[in-house]
Design an enzyme around this catalytic site. Structure first.
Site, PDB file in Angstrom:
ATOM      1  N   GLU A  92      16.873 -12.311  -3.928  1.00  0.00           N
ATOM      2  CA  GLU A  92      17.510 -11.851  -5.171  1.00  0.00           C
ATOM      3  C   GLU A  92      18.677 -10.909  -4.885  1.00  0.00           C
ATOM      4  OE1 GLU A  92      13.535 -11.715  -8.041  1.00  0.00           O
ATOM      5  OE2 GLU A  92      14.735  -9.914  -7.721  1.00  0.00           O
ATOM      6  N   CYS A 105      23.169  -4.843  -6.205  1.00  0.00           N
ATOM      7  CA  CYS A 105      21.943  -4.512  -5.486  1.00  0.00           C
ATOM      8  C   CYS A 105      21.627  -5.663  -4.539  1.00  0.00           C
ATOM      9  CB  CYS A 105      20.791  -4.293  -6.469  1.00  0.00           C
ATOM     10  SG  CYS A 105      19.222  -3.899  -5.666  1.00  0.00           S
ATOM     11  N   CYS A 112       8.397  -8.468   1.711  1.00  0.00           N
ATOM     12  CA  CYS A 112       8.295  -7.049   2.067  1.00  0.00           C
ATOM     13  C   CYS A 112       6.868  -6.726   2.502  1.00  0.00           C
ATOM     14  CB  CYS A 112       8.685  -6.183   0.869  1.00  0.00           C
ATOM     15  SG  CYS A 112       8.691  -4.407   1.230  1.00  0.00           S
ATOM     16  N   CYS A 116       3.889  -1.489  -1.711  1.00  0.00           N
ATOM     17  CA  CYS A 116       3.772  -0.582  -2.858  1.00  0.00           C
ATOM     18  C   CYS A 116       3.034  -1.329  -3.980  1.00  0.00           C
ATOM     19  CB  CYS A 116       5.146  -0.139  -3.334  1.00  0.00           C
ATOM     20  SG  CYS A 116       6.078   0.777  -2.080  1.00  0.00           S
ATOM     21  N   CYS A 119       4.973  -2.858  -7.126  1.00  0.00           N
ATOM     22  CA  CYS A 119       6.250  -3.533  -6.894  1.00  0.00           C
ATOM     23  C   CYS A 119       6.109  -5.045  -6.789  1.00  0.00           C
ATOM     24  CB  CYS A 119       6.879  -2.977  -5.616  1.00  0.00           C
ATOM     25  SG  CYS A 119       8.483  -3.711  -5.224  1.00  0.00           S
ATOM     26  N   CYS A 341      12.377  -5.748  -9.489  1.00  0.00           N
ATOM     27  CA  CYS A 341      12.855  -6.282  -8.219  1.00  0.00           C
ATOM     28  C   CYS A 341      11.825  -7.242  -7.637  1.00  0.00           C
ATOM     29  CB  CYS A 341      13.108  -5.135  -7.244  1.00  0.00           C
ATOM     30  SG  CYS A 341      13.689  -5.680  -5.638  1.00  0.00           S
TER      31      CYS A 341
END
Length: 360
Positions: A92, A105, A112, A116, A119, A341
């Protein structure tokens, strides 16, 4: 031959490459003018250059390593791009229209591993790092979109806050920053670039030593270890007592302000006692620290979290202010599209898997 992205070399690296291949180093600046100022997308368009050099470049490099897969446009002008990489992975990139300019961004990893718990980016584990060329190309794809609109607009700000942990892809991050800042290329000012990290202490020190002259934001999200570990897995390995000395090193080494990012989660980290504890944690660093309060974008897979109500956000803000802490609230963008995100990417991957299952 597996060709690499022309965007993957800094100006200095390109000059060295040309010299190694029998051409003058000075031609690197000419190549960069075509790539970043004229923004050609084919080596054949470098008509005024030495053609032997152009042919050599075409033999070793490519312009495109990704293509637009999905584009979502918000009523506020925000555009979220989902790009498909050459290996089929999706990433993205987001264009945001701010009062101070156009901000992009960018993503630094496919997936990832930071984990978290609030997220959407971490819903899918990291499969690889992006090359510096793939990170730069995200900026170029957005700039080309703007060029096609014919309004003379240019990307003026960059936030490295997309999918992935930037400091877990450190060398490619530094090459990316060097490239986009270069005054002979995109010439995006360092003061208009912000890198966000979940708090990799050793890399914060390295980043200070690298002296990149850009802004640093650190995802804190909680004022104590118990709460931060609950919502951020990284805190088990790098607790607050390891993170804060790294922040101190950065502040002393660079004398630059940092931002502490704080996503407000209803009834979890948004109470007055949390604000007071946060102010105490910041302590005498107040002159070089700003707290950025971030509204939570709900994610279906993280239904345990809800958005903090507006009055509670104001109370948290006011408590920090009364404690002498510099504080701001992030302006929201793209709330009518997949705002969180990683959300668009995870939805597309789920849809592809569902379609495949139906076809099977």
């Amino acid at each position: 031959m597996n060709k690499q992205s022309i965007y993957g070399l800094t100006l200095e690296q390109l000059a060295s490459w040309l010299l190694e291949h029998g051409h003058k180093k000075s031609r690197a600046a000419q190549v960069w003018d075509f790539v970043y100022r004229k923004r050609v997308s084919d080596f054949a368009d470098m008509s005024e250059m030495n053609q032997d050099c152009v042919r050599l470049l075409a033999e070793h490099f490519v312009f495109q390593t990704m293509e637009e897969h999905v584009k979502q446009e918000s009523a506020d002008g925000t555009i979220k791009f989902l790009f498909r990489l050459n290996d089929g992975n999706l990433i993205e990139t987001v264009l945001m229209r701010q009062k101070y300019g156009l901000s992009v961004c960018v993503t630094t990893q496919v997936g990832c591993n930071i984990g978290c718990s609030f997220c959407a980016s971490g819903l899918l584990a990291k499969s690889r790092d992006l090359s510096s060329g793939e990170i730069v190309e995200q900026i170029m794809k957005v700039q080309q979109h703007l060029d096609q609109a014919g309004l003379g607009q240019r990307v003026s700000h960059v936030v490295v806050m997309g999918i992935g942990e930037p400091f877990d892809n450190f060398t490619n991050l530094l090459n990316f920053l060097t490239t986009v800042k270069d005054h002979k290329g995109l010439a995006i000012a360092g003061k208009g670039i912000t890198v966000s990290t979940s708090g990799l202490a050793d890399k914060i020190r390295e980043f200070a030593d690298a002296n990149m002259q850009v802004n640093l934001a650190i995802s804190l999200h909680a004022p104590n270890n118990e709460l931060r570990t609950r919502i951020m897995k990284i805190n088990r390995a790098i607790p607050i007592e390891k993170l804060m000395p790294a922040i101190d090193y950065y502040l002393e080494k660079t004398n630059r302000r940092i931002t502490l990012e704080y996503i407000l989660l209803k009834d979890i980290n948004d109470r007055q006692e949390h604000a007071l504890e946060l102010a105490e944690l910041i302590g005498d660093r107040r002159q070089l620290v700003n707290v950025n309060l971030i509204p939570y974008n709900p994610v279906d897979e993280h239904s345990q979290y809800q958005r903090t109500e507006r009055e509670t956000v104001r109370a948290f803000f006011d408590t920090l202010k009364k404690q002498g802490v510099s504080v701001s609230t992030r302006l929201e963008h793209g709330v009518d599209i997949d705002a969180a995100c990683g959300q668009l990417r995870s939805k597309q991957i789920r849809k592809t898997k569902a379609d495949t299952a139906v076809m099977g």
